[in-house]
Design a protein around this motif. Structure first.
Motif, short mmCIF file in Angstrom:
data_model
loop_
_atom_site.label_atom_id
_atom_site.label_comp_id
_atom_site.label_asym_id
_atom_site.label_seq_id
_atom_site.Cartn_x
_atom_site.Cartn_y
_atom_site.Cartn_z
N ARG A 38 -44.89 -8.61 45.64
CA ARG A 38 -45.70 -9.51 46.47
C ARG A 38 -44.76 -10.13 47.50
O ARG A 38 -44.52 -11.34 47.51
CB ARG A 38 -46.37 -10.57 45.60
CG ARG A 38 -47.50 -11.33 46.28
CD ARG A 38 -48.02 -12.43 45.39
NE ARG A 38 -49.09 -13.18 46.02
CZ ARG A 38 -49.40 -14.44 45.71
NH1 ARG A 38 -48.71 -15.07 44.77
NH2 ARG A 38 -50.38 -15.06 46.33
N LYS B 243 -45.04 -13.36 49.63
CA LYS B 243 -45.05 -14.64 48.91
C LYS B 243 -43.82 -14.77 48.02
O LYS B 243 -43.85 -15.51 47.03
CB LYS B 243 -46.32 -14.75 48.06
CG LYS B 243 -47.61 -14.78 48.85
CD LYS B 243 -47.74 -16.03 49.69
CE LYS B 243 -49.09 -16.10 50.40
NZ LYS B 243 -49.23 -17.32 51.23
N LYS B 244 -42.75 -14.09 48.39
CA LYS B 244 -41.50 -14.15 47.61
C LYS B 244 -41.73 -13.77 46.14
O LYS B 244 -41.08 -14.28 45.24
CB LYS B 244 -40.89 -15.56 47.69
CG LYS B 244 -40.48 -16.00 49.07
CD LYS B 244 -39.26 -15.23 49.55
CE LYS B 244 -38.74 -15.73 50.88
NZ LYS B 244 -37.58 -14.98 51.38
N ASN B 245 -42.68 -12.86 45.92
CA ASN B 245 -43.00 -12.37 44.57
C ASN B 245 -43.43 -13.49 43.63
O ASN B 245 -43.20 -13.43 42.42
CB ASN B 245 -41.81 -11.60 43.98
CG ASN B 245 -41.52 -10.32 44.73
OD1 ASN B 245 -42.41 -9.74 45.35
ND2 ASN B 245 -40.28 -9.88 44.72
N ALA B 246 -44.07 -14.53 44.18
CA ALA B 246 -44.61 -15.60 43.35
C ALA B 246 -45.69 -15.02 42.44
O ALA B 246 -46.50 -14.17 42.85
CB ALA B 246 -45.19 -16.70 44.22
N THR C 182 -48.95 -14.83 39.99
CA THR C 182 -50.29 -15.33 39.69
C THR C 182 -50.65 -14.92 38.27
O THR C 182 -49.97 -14.11 37.63
CB THR C 182 -51.33 -14.76 40.64
OG1 THR C 182 -51.42 -13.34 40.42
CG2 THR C 182 -50.95 -15.02 42.10
N THR D 117 -38.08 -13.20 42.00
CA THR D 117 -39.37 -13.90 42.03
C THR D 117 -39.15 -15.39 42.29
O THR D 117 -38.19 -15.99 41.79
CB THR D 117 -40.18 -13.72 40.74
OG1 THR D 117 -41.35 -14.55 40.78
CG2 THR D 117 -39.38 -14.11 39.51
N ALA D 118 -40.06 -15.96 43.06
CA ALA D 118 -40.05 -17.40 43.33
C ALA D 118 -40.74 -18.18 42.22
O ALA D 118 -40.98 -19.38 42.37
CB ALA D 118 -40.72 -17.68 44.67
N GLY D 119 -41.07 -17.50 41.11
CA GLY D 119 -41.69 -18.19 39.98
C GLY D 119 -43.20 -18.24 40.12
O GLY D 119 -43.82 -17.40 40.76
N ASN D 120 -43.79 -19.26 39.48
CA ASN D 120 -45.25 -19.38 39.52
C ASN D 120 -45.76 -19.65 40.93
O ASN D 120 -45.15 -20.40 41.69
CB ASN D 120 -45.72 -20.53 38.62
CG ASN D 120 -45.66 -20.17 37.16
OD1 ASN D 120 -45.91 -19.04 36.78
ND2 ASN D 120 -45.32 -21.14 36.33
N ASP D 121 -46.91 -19.04 41.25
CA ASP D 121 -47.63 -19.39 42.46
C ASP D 121 -48.27 -20.75 42.20
O ASP D 121 -49.26 -20.84 41.49
CB ASP D 121 -48.68 -18.33 42.78
CG ASP D 121 -49.43 -18.60 44.07
OD1 ASP D 121 -49.74 -19.77 44.34
OD2 ASP D 121 -49.73 -17.63 44.80
N ILE D 122 -47.69 -21.81 42.76
CA ILE D 122 -48.14 -23.16 42.45
C ILE D 122 -49.61 -23.37 42.83
O ILE D 122 -50.36 -24.03 42.11
CB ILE D 122 -47.27 -24.21 43.17
CG1 ILE D 122 -45.81 -24.09 42.71
CG2 ILE D 122 -47.79 -25.62 42.90
CD1 ILE D 122 -45.59 -24.37 41.25
#
Length: 254
Positions: free
Chosen positions: A19, A22-25, A27, A60-65
């Motif tokens: 992704r 979206k910096k691989n955030a 979902t 990954t940027a972690g969770n998609d906030i």
């Protein structure tokens, strides 16, 4: 569109987080896709290695906030939990290939891998406390065990980024590898693992992972507190500030 791709080739399952915009955030659907890919080879004795990697310029940027904050009745949790269980219970060796940034679960999932290679420019961060939350995925148990209490306290209580060299020095990484060499390094490790006897390979991992029950207990305890934290004024302020692109109000972040 699927933001997670998986492919089995030469006895290796490769899971790609893709992704890029979206910096691989991640979902909830992406968590479920990764869990499904791992569970799909659970009883497949022909698959001997799993690789996790990210497309584009980061892991990954972690969770998609946004996805996380908009869920009602904690709808996000089952998919995340499914991935956590799948990786924690995985019987074959798991290799993580990391570059760019590894935020939140992008770092904590590494604690459940067997080999972790990262490029020198990689930045790691465990920002849970900055969101009014608490550690996840048994990181409050595994991180002190691997890196010592003092370093774990720094990473988890301050929530500040740390370097690949710091991660390597304190036991999170197998090796720091230059960007142009990391694909070959991972491919070499895959080849070596695939050539090992299946029974010995899987049993060696099982013996190394002898504290599964303790890890599961810690994960469950963290989850209960994590869900409680989500309802606190501090977490609600942090999420609202993020979604509305404004600074956190320190009066509400207590």
């Amino acid at each position: 569109m699927s933001y997670v791709t998986s492919e089995v080739k030469n006895q290796c399952l490769t899971i790609m987080i893709d992704r890029v915009d979206k910096k691989n955030a991640l979902t909830r659907d992406m968590y479920q896709a990764m869990a499904d890919a791992i569970f799909a080879v659970k009883d497949d004795t022909a698959t001997k290695v799993i690789v996790l990697k990210g497309a584009g310029d980061c892991f990954t940027a972690g969770n998609d906030i946004s996805d996380f904050a908009e869920q009602k009745d904690n709808a996000h949790v089952p998919e995340t939990a499914a991935f956590m269980r799948a990786l924690a219970e995985c019987k074959v060796p798991v290799i993580a290939q990391v570059h760019g940034v590894a935020v939140g679960i992008g770092t904590t999932l590494l604690l459940h891998c067997d080999f972790v290679y990262a490029t020198p420019d990689t930045k790691f961060v465990l920002p849970f406390i900055n969101l009014g939350l608490v550690p996840e995925y048994a990181s409050s148990y595994l991180l002190p065990k691997i890196s010592g209490h003092i370093k774990a306290a720094e990473w988890l209580m301050l929530g500040e980024p740390f370097s690949a060299q710091d991660a390597y020095q304190f036991g999170l990484l197998t090796k720091v590898v230059e960007q142009q060499e990391i694909d070959n390094t991972v491919a070499s490790t895959i080849k070596k693992l695939v050539e090992k006897p299946t029974f010995s390979l899987m049993q060696t991992k099982a013996l190394l992972k002898g504290d599964d029950e303790r890890i599961t207990l810690q994960m469950n305890e963290e989850f209960d507190i994590f869900l409680e934290a989500l309802g606190t004024p501090a977490a609600q302020e942090a999420f609202d500030a993020f979604l509305n692109k404004r600074p956190i109000n320190p009066e509400k972040f207590k």
